[in-house]
Scaffold this active site. Structure first.
Site, PDB file in Angstrom:
ATOM      1  CB  CYS A 286      -2.830   3.458  -3.004  1.00 59.95           C
ATOM      2  SG  CYS A 286      -2.054   1.820  -2.941  1.00 59.95           S
TER       3      CYS A 286
ATOM      4  CG  HIS B 130      -1.788   1.224   1.308  1.00 61.45           C
ATOM      5  ND1 HIS B 130      -2.704   1.519   0.331  1.00 61.45           N
ATOM      6  CD2 HIS B 130      -1.857   2.224   2.222  1.00 61.45           C
ATOM      7  CE1 HIS B 130      -3.312   2.661   0.642  1.00 61.45           C
ATOM      8  NE2 HIS B 130      -2.817   3.102   1.787  1.00 61.45           N
TER       9      HIS B 130
END
Length: 168
Positions: A117, A24
């Site tokens: 992301c 992430h």
């Protein structure tokens, strides 16, 4: 690629957070805070994602949030990873923070392989939207190194893992 201790983070540093099967990404904006693109999980996900039976695609809306790095990392390891610094010049801090101020709390289209992301934070840092993670996945699919079963398993794992991360 710059590698510095997390205690010497600078505004605009890309933060790679290890979530096991995938990474992430968030962008450091100072005072222990990061900006990130997330997609809700659970019952609220229904209002943010839709499925097209004709194309078989899932379309989602991502939310741009600002939180502390500690909350976003949620106990997972993380590091500064400005891996595109040798390829692109980072934008000035005032330009990055101007975009942060404009984007805060807004929603945008989210797509695991095209607008995730990592794409979001590389855009903020460099003005270019890139995702090595998505590119590697697509290259493995196209060259056949993953095999059909591997591709399906990886896609399912990425989607499930992304859904869990985006529940923050």
């Amino acid at each position: 690629m710059q590698t510095r201790s997390p205690t010497t983070m600078e505004i605009g540093d890309m933060i790679e957070i290890n979530r096991g099967q995938y990474k992430h990404w968030a962008l450091y904006i100072g005072n222990g805070k990061v900006i990130q693109l997330i997609v809700p999980d659970g019952p609220s996900r229904v209002s943010f994602c839709s499925f097209s039976s004709s194309s078989g695609s899932v379309s989602c809306k991502g939310t741009i949030t600002i939180e502390t790095l500690q909350d976003v990392a949620a106990g997972n390891t993380y590091k500064i990873n400005n891996y595109l610094d040798d390829e692109y010049k980072p934008r000035r801090t005032d330009v990055i923070m101007g975009d942060v101020d404009k984007m805060r709390g807004s929603t945008m289209k989210y797509d695991l392989l095209g607008r995730n992301c990592e794409h979001f934070v590389t855009f903020l840092r460099y003005g270019k939207s890139k995702s090595k993670q998505a590119d590697d996945f697509l290259n493995n699919m196209l060259t056949g190194t993953a095999g059909l079963l591997g591709v399906l398993t990886a896609a399912a794992a990425l989607t499930a893992a992304a859904a869990r991360t985006f529940s923050k």
